[in-house]
Design a protein around this motif. Sequence first.
Motif, short mmCIF file in Angstrom:
data_model
loop_
_atom_site.label_atom_id
_atom_site.label_comp_id
_atom_site.label_asym_id
_atom_site.label_seq_id
_atom_site.Cartn_x
_atom_site.Cartn_y
_atom_site.Cartn_z
N ARG A 68 -4.69 10.88 -14.37
CA ARG A 68 -4.10 12.13 -13.88
C ARG A 68 -4.83 12.60 -12.63
N ARG A 69 -6.16 12.59 -12.67
CA ARG A 69 -6.91 13.05 -11.51
C ARG A 69 -6.72 12.11 -10.32
N MET A 70 -6.71 10.80 -10.57
CA MET A 70 -6.51 9.84 -9.49
C MET A 70 -5.16 10.06 -8.81
N THR A 71 -4.12 10.23 -9.61
CA THR A 71 -2.78 10.42 -9.05
C THR A 71 -2.71 11.74 -8.29
N MET A 72 -3.30 12.78 -8.87
CA MET A 72 -3.29 14.09 -8.24
C MET A 72 -3.99 14.03 -6.87
N LEU A 73 -5.12 13.33 -6.80
CA LEU A 73 -5.84 13.20 -5.53
C LEU A 73 -5.04 12.37 -4.53
N ASP A 124 0.88 18.14 -2.39
CA ASP A 124 2.27 18.10 -2.89
C ASP A 124 2.32 18.02 -4.41
N TRP A 125 1.20 17.65 -5.03
CA TRP A 125 1.15 17.58 -6.49
C TRP A 125 1.56 18.90 -7.12
N ARG A 126 1.16 20.01 -6.50
CA ARG A 126 1.45 21.33 -7.08
C ARG A 126 2.94 21.64 -7.07
N GLU A 127 3.68 20.96 -6.20
CA GLU A 127 5.12 21.21 -6.13
C GLU A 127 5.91 20.39 -7.15
N ALA A 128 5.27 19.44 -7.80
CA ALA A 128 5.96 18.59 -8.77
C ALA A 128 6.07 19.29 -10.12
N THR A 129 7.17 19.06 -10.81
CA THR A 129 7.34 19.59 -12.15
C THR A 129 6.48 18.78 -13.12
N PRO A 130 6.22 19.28 -14.32
CA PRO A 130 5.45 18.50 -15.31
C PRO A 130 6.05 17.12 -15.56
N GLU A 131 7.38 17.01 -15.62
CA GLU A 131 8.02 15.72 -15.83
C GLU A 131 7.79 14.80 -14.63
N GLN A 132 7.91 15.35 -13.43
CA GLN A 132 7.65 14.55 -12.23
C GLN A 132 6.18 14.10 -12.18
N GLN A 133 5.28 14.96 -12.58
CA GLN A 133 3.86 14.60 -12.59
C GLN A 133 3.60 13.44 -13.54
N VAL A 155 -8.00 6.56 -3.30
CA VAL A 155 -6.99 7.62 -3.38
C VAL A 155 -6.68 8.19 -2.01
N THR A 156 -7.67 8.30 -1.15
CA THR A 156 -7.41 8.80 0.20
C THR A 156 -6.58 7.80 0.99
N ASN A 157 -6.82 6.53 0.78
CA ASN A 157 -6.08 5.48 1.47
C ASN A 157 -4.58 5.56 1.13
N TYR A 158 -4.28 5.89 -0.11
CA TYR A 158 -2.88 6.01 -0.52
C TYR A 158 -2.26 7.34 -0.07
N ARG A 159 -3.09 8.36 0.10
CA ARG A 159 -2.55 9.70 0.33
C ARG A 159 -1.68 9.78 1.59
N GLY A 160 -2.10 9.12 2.66
CA GLY A 160 -1.32 9.17 3.89
C GLY A 160 0.08 8.60 3.71
N THR A 161 0.16 7.45 3.03
CA THR A 161 1.46 6.83 2.78
C THR A 161 2.31 7.70 1.86
N PHE A 162 1.69 8.24 0.80
CA PHE A 162 2.44 9.06 -0.15
C PHE A 162 3.01 10.31 0.54
N THR A 163 2.20 10.91 1.41
CA THR A 163 2.65 12.12 2.12
C THR A 163 3.88 11.81 2.97
N GLN A 164 3.86 10.69 3.65
CA GLN A 164 5.00 10.30 4.47
C GLN A 164 6.25 10.08 3.62
N GLU A 165 6.07 9.46 2.46
CA GLU A 165 7.22 9.18 1.59
C GLU A 165 7.78 10.47 1.00
N ILE A 166 6.90 11.41 0.70
CA ILE A 166 7.37 12.70 0.18
C ILE A 166 8.14 13.45 1.26
N ARG A 167 7.66 13.40 2.49
CA ARG A 167 8.36 14.08 3.59
C ARG A 167 9.75 13.46 3.80
#
Length: 207
Positions: free
Chosen positions: A71-76, A81-90, A171-183
């Motif tokens: 959970r913490r790894m995914t959140m990081l 944007d983690w805060r915008e996800a619903t519990p099911e999405q999380q 986790v930081t390495n993935y964050r940039g890609t994840f942010t782009q995909e969320i946008r």
Amino acid sequence: MKFLVSMAVALLVCLAPAAGLADELGPDQLVRKLSEDVIEILRKDEALRNGDTTAAVRLIEEAVLPHFNLRRMTMLAVGRDWREATPEQQKRLIDAFYGMLVRTYSNALTQYRDQTIEMRPLRISPDETTVRVQTAIRQSGAQPVGVDYMMERTADGWKVFDIVVAGVSLVTNYRGTFTQEIRAGGIDGLIRSLESRGHDSTISSQS
């Protein structure tokens, strides 16, 4: 990078057979124990030596989960944007992120070729709850590469929430890609992307 991270993940897969060790050993002792065990398995397991990724996936599935704070790894990795996800999405994000990690690094796990692990000294006070366990992967003909485990003390023992390879946080390495995909496609778009990358792994985070 993928191979080095896979080796870092592999160091954790042999904790499961030693029931209760996570509650008894300090973080550095835990990493030392598992590194010795996993290298022995990688040297002797014929299926892994022959490139059997199914065996590698099974090894990670069965042993790595209890020793990561997924959970913490995914959140990081997802970031703010983690805060915008619903519990099911999380929950779906956690499951999909873990599935992607297993799928991505099981292939590289079969490429082990007599690398060795060097432990760095750890100084920790009894009341510390977060530590950085430093190791180095050594391979003949190459410079050693630092692999550090960010670990936290929990009610269930020490757990990993990030791996830092050659100074680069997983986790930081993935964050940039994840942010782009969320946008581009929102939280559900990221979930679909992660699920597609890990679709061949029949696993769950059990979060």
